[in-house]
Scaffold this active site. Structure first.
Site, PDB file in Angstrom:
ATOM      1  CB  CYS A  51      -0.894   0.031   1.242  1.00  0.00           C
ATOM      2  SG  CYS A  51      -2.097  -1.302   1.319  1.00  0.00           S
ATOM      3  CD  GLN A  52       1.403   5.925  -3.806  1.00  0.00           C
ATOM      4  OE1 GLN A  52       0.221   6.072  -4.084  1.00  0.00           O
ATOM      5  NE2 GLN A  52       2.372   6.302  -4.612  1.00  0.00           N
TER       6      GLN A  52
END
Length: 140
Positions: A51-52
């Site tokens: 996940c960013q």
């Protein structure tokens, strides 16, 4: 997770949104309903890779054998997506979570086509992590 809609109501609420902006705002509102994580839950083991944004998902089982979720994110829209995923898996056992493909629900919500590629990848990472954690819970 008291106060959150069930799957059917979630789909109904999404269908009532007139455009993507309203859906986006609804997702953010859902995220605001997540209770804060404890320091114990905010551990590296619960941090989701892929996940960013930073996303934490903690899972345990209730005395009835259902999975109990806790989560958070440092991004409002992602926090809302965490809630959507939790709603889809709410009340299920670890085995039911492993067996359930939630991707069709995202198609029903018309979410997939409106997410940026990085958010779509993050959503996929969340789903994979939840299923992997469910397998660990099932194994005991």
């Amino acid at each position: 997770m008291a106060g959150l809609p069930d799957k059917d109501k979630l789909i109904r609420n999404f269908s009532r949104c007139l455009n993507w902006e309203e859906k986006y705002l609804y997702v953010i509102e859902l995220g605001a309903q997540l209770p804060p994580l404890t320091e114990q839950q905010r551990q590296p083991d619960n941090l989701i890779s892929g996940c960013q944004s930073q996303v934490w998902i903690a899972m345990s089982t209730s005395t009835e054998g259902q999975v109990v979720f806790a989560g958070d994110s440092d991004a409002a829209i992602v926090k809302g997506l965490v809630v959507v995923v939790f709603i889809l898996y709410q009340g299920l056992t670890p085995q039911q979570i492993i067996d359930l493909d939630v991707r069709p629900f995202f198609a029903d919500l018309a979410l997939s086509q409106h997410l940026t590629p990085s958010r779509s990848q993050g959503l996929e990472a969340m789903i994979r992590a939840i299923r992997a954690k469910a397998a660990v819970l099932k194994a005991g």
